[in-house]
Design a protein around this motif. Structure first.
Motif, PDB file in Angstrom:
ATOM      1  N   ARG A  99       1.132  -1.000   0.060  1.00  0.00           N
ATOM      2  CA  ARG A  99      -0.140  -0.025  -0.136  1.00  0.00           C
ATOM      3  C   ARG A  99       1.039   1.132   0.058  1.00  0.00           C
ATOM      4  O   ARG A  99       1.239   1.615   0.848  1.00  0.00           O
ATOM      5  N   ASP A 100       1.404   1.448  -1.294  1.00  0.00           N
ATOM      6  CA  ASP A 100       2.628   2.593  -1.453  1.00  0.00           C
ATOM      7  C   ASP A 100       1.784   4.090  -1.277  1.00  0.00           C
ATOM      8  O   ASP A 100       0.986   4.189  -1.665  1.00  0.00           O
ATOM      9  N   ASN A 101       2.696   4.761  -0.660  1.00  0.00           N
ATOM     10  CA  ASN A 101       2.579   6.279  -0.664  1.00  0.00           C
ATOM     11  C   ASN A 101       3.820   7.062   0.224  1.00  0.00           C
ATOM     12  O   ASN A 101       4.529   6.058   0.851  1.00  0.00           O
ATOM     13  N   PHE A 102       4.073   8.274  -0.074  1.00  0.00           N
ATOM     14  CA  PHE A 102       4.950   8.647   0.648  1.00  0.00           C
ATOM     15  C   PHE A 102       4.685   8.874   2.136  1.00  0.00           C
ATOM     16  O   PHE A 102       3.672   8.950   2.427  1.00  0.00           O
ATOM     17  N   LEU A 103       5.743   8.845   2.914  1.00  0.00           N
ATOM     18  CA  LEU A 103       5.515   8.689   4.363  1.00  0.00           C
ATOM     19  C   LEU A 103       4.839   9.659   4.786  1.00  0.00           C
ATOM     20  O   LEU A 103       3.820   9.542   5.804  1.00  0.00           O
ATOM     21  N   LEU A 104       4.999  11.042   4.506  1.00  0.00           N
ATOM     22  CA  LEU A 104       4.143  12.068   4.896  1.00  0.00           C
ATOM     23  C   LEU A 104       2.677  12.106   4.659  1.00  0.00           C
ATOM     24  O   LEU A 104       1.763  12.717   5.011  1.00  0.00           O
ATOM     25  N   LYS A 105       2.276  11.138   3.566  1.00  0.00           N
ATOM     26  CA  LYS A 105       0.990  11.157   3.087  1.00  0.00           C
ATOM     27  C   LYS A 105       0.437   9.797   3.290  1.00  0.00           C
ATOM     28  O   LYS A 105      -0.729   9.517   3.219  1.00  0.00           O
ATOM     29  N   GLU A 108      -2.687   6.037   8.181  1.00  0.00           N
ATOM     30  CA  GLU A 108      -2.316   5.066   9.018  1.00  0.00           C
ATOM     31  C   GLU A 108      -2.975   3.637   8.874  1.00  0.00           C
ATOM     32  O   GLU A 108      -2.261   2.624   9.393  1.00  0.00           O
ATOM     33  N   LYS A 109      -4.147   3.744   8.170  1.00  0.00           N
ATOM     34  CA  LYS A 109      -4.829   2.284   7.974  1.00  0.00           C
ATOM     35  C   LYS A 109      -4.025   1.420   7.110  1.00  0.00           C
ATOM     36  O   LYS A 109      -4.051   0.177   7.279  1.00  0.00           O
ATOM     37  N   TRP A 110      -3.377   2.141   6.154  1.00  0.00           N
ATOM     38  CA  TRP A 110      -2.516   1.350   5.175  1.00  0.00           C
ATOM     39  C   TRP A 110      -1.297   0.908   5.551  1.00  0.00           C
ATOM     40  O   TRP A 110      -0.686  -0.070   5.389  1.00  0.00           O
ATOM     41  N   PHE A 111      -0.762   1.519   6.581  1.00  0.00           N
ATOM     42  CA  PHE A 111       0.511   1.500   7.210  1.00  0.00           C
ATOM     43  C   PHE A 111       0.264   0.201   8.218  1.00  0.00           C
ATOM     44  O   PHE A 111       0.731  -0.893   8.063  1.00  0.00           O
ATOM     45  N   GLN A 112      -0.892   0.183   8.711  1.00  0.00           N
ATOM     46  CA  GLN A 112      -1.279  -1.107   9.885  1.00  0.00           C
ATOM     47  C   GLN A 112      -1.528  -2.500   8.951  1.00  0.00           C
ATOM     48  O   GLN A 112      -1.062  -3.365   9.375  1.00  0.00           O
ATOM     49  N   LYS A 113      -2.227  -2.094   7.901  1.00  0.00           N
ATOM     50  CA  LYS A 113      -2.617  -3.342   6.897  1.00  0.00           C
ATOM     51  C   LYS A 113      -1.397  -3.809   6.569  1.00  0.00           C
ATOM     52  O   LYS A 113      -1.562  -5.202   6.476  1.00  0.00           O
ATOM     53  N   VAL A 114      -0.484  -3.268   6.111  1.00  0.00           N
ATOM     54  CA  VAL A 114       0.706  -3.827   5.359  1.00  0.00           C
ATOM     55  C   VAL A 114       1.541  -4.678   6.714  1.00  0.00           C
ATOM     56  O   VAL A 114       2.065  -5.779   6.420  1.00  0.00           O
ATOM     57  N   THR A 153      17.462  -2.080   2.164  1.00  0.00           N
ATOM     58  CA  THR A 153      17.835  -0.758   1.254  1.00  0.00           C
ATOM     59  C   THR A 153      16.731   0.383   1.638  1.00  0.00           C
ATOM     60  O   THR A 153      17.083   1.414   1.406  1.00  0.00           O
ATOM     61  N   GLY A 154      15.540   0.098   2.034  1.00  0.00           N
ATOM     62  CA  GLY A 154      14.545   0.852   1.823  1.00  0.00           C
ATOM     63  C   GLY A 154      14.043   1.298   0.652  1.00  0.00           C
ATOM     64  O   GLY A 154      14.729   0.897  -0.334  1.00  0.00           O
ATOM     65  N   ASN A 155      12.828   2.014   0.282  1.00  0.00           N
ATOM     66  CA  ASN A 155      12.388   2.389  -1.041  1.00  0.00           C
ATOM     67  C   ASN A 155      11.524   3.602  -0.817  1.00  0.00           C
ATOM     68  O   ASN A 155      10.393   3.356   0.166  1.00  0.00           O
ATOM     69  N   ILE A 156      11.483   4.578  -1.733  1.00  0.00           N
ATOM     70  CA  ILE A 156      10.615   5.621  -1.564  1.00  0.00           C
ATOM     71  C   ILE A 156       9.247   5.127  -1.794  1.00  0.00           C
ATOM     72  O   ILE A 156       9.021   4.370  -2.780  1.00  0.00           O
ATOM     73  N   GLY A 157       8.383   5.648  -1.093  1.00  0.00           N
ATOM     74  CA  GLY A 157       7.025   5.284  -1.079  1.00  0.00           C
ATOM     75  C   GLY A 157       6.614   3.949  -0.466  1.00  0.00           C
ATOM     76  O   GLY A 157       5.330   3.451  -0.596  1.00  0.00           O
ATOM     77  N   GLN A 158       7.710   3.406   0.275  1.00  0.00           N
ATOM     78  CA  GLN A 158       7.271   2.204   0.927  1.00  0.00           C
ATOM     79  C   GLN A 158       7.874   1.957   2.410  1.00  0.00           C
ATOM     80  O   GLN A 158       8.276   1.063   2.641  1.00  0.00           O
TER      81      GLN A 158
END
Length: 250
Positions: A99-105, A108-114, A153-158
């Motif tokens: 459920r990709d998006n920039f960190l500031l955007k 919270e639900k999508w963070f938790q779901k992943v 490595t991390g990844n932008i939007g993830q």
């Protein structure tokens, strides 16, 4: 007659409806395992089961499971034990979502779901399956958890996905330390950019920017990850435990 490096083993594979999970089911079946194709999408799991046939075994099943729900995981493992009269000795955690998006955007639900699917789901499946293995006195178990290179490595939007996959690697190392005494190994496979429904969502022009950074100058195929998983599932990898094996094309 039976052959193959996992002949006679029972293998429970989550995320079996597509991508790496489906390829894992196909390779394990080819190598002689009895495969349980498990996916939240029951129809996709059935389709995978339909692709599994080999000359020795026609004893594959599919189950619907939501790995983020303990009750669903318990029911799936119970169904497996009912069908085969014993629990699986091979478990592959391939269920994963983005459920990709920039960190500031990031919602919270999508963070938790992943986190719930990718990390908690791996925990629930491992806990439930290993309890069943120990109860059944299975002493040659192999768990393979699918992490991701972006967990290193991390990844932008993830931010959510990369954190969940880093967690899977650390979880795997701890599980390996705890289960070794029971003869149950736990390893992680760390794919790079693999052609799958997950990467199909990435625009082609973005993928073309990534490819020059891959040493072999192409994306991987799900089967190329599945072959490594089959080796880890087999007794040929009997002294590999707590490892993270990168399958990234360099």
């Amino acid at each position: 007659m039976g052959g193959g490096i996992v002949a006679g083993k029972i293998a429970f594979v989550t995320g079996a409806g597509s991508g790496i999970g489906r390829a894992v089911c196909q390779v394990l079946a080819r190598e002689g395992a009895k495969v349980i194709a498990a996916d939240q999408n029951g129809i996709a799991a059935q389709e995978t089961q339909g692709l599994l046939s080999n000359v020795w075994i026609n004893d594959h099943i599919s189950v619907t499971v939501d790995v983020s729900m303990a009750e669903s995981v318990n029911m799936a493992i119970s169904d497996v034990i009912k069908h085969y009269s014993r629990p699986p000795s091979v478990v592959v955690n391939s269920a994963g979502i983005t459920r990709d998006n920039f960190l500031l955007k990031m919602d919270e639900k999508w963070f938790q779901k992943v986190i719930d699917v990718n990390l908690k789901g791996t925990f629930l499946v491992v806990q439930t399956a290993v309890k069943a293995m120990i109860d059944a006195k299975i002493s040659e178990g192999s768990i393979i958890n699918i992490a991701s290179i972006v967990g290193k490595t991390g990844n932008i939007g993830q931010c959510n996905y990369s954190a969940s996959k880093a967690g899977v690697e650390a979880f795997t190392k701890t599980a390996a330390k705890e289960f070794g005494q029971f003869g149950i190994r736990c390893n992680a496979v760390v794919p790079g950019f693999i052609r799958s429904p997950m990467t199909d969502a990435v625009p082609e022009k973005v993928l073309q920017k990534i490819i020059p950074f891959i040493a072999v100058r192409r994306m991987g195929k799900p089967e190329e990850v599945a072959e490594v998983i089959a080796f880890l599932a087999s007794d040929r990898s009997s002294y590999i435990n707590g490892a993270s094996i990168e399958v990234t094309g360099g």
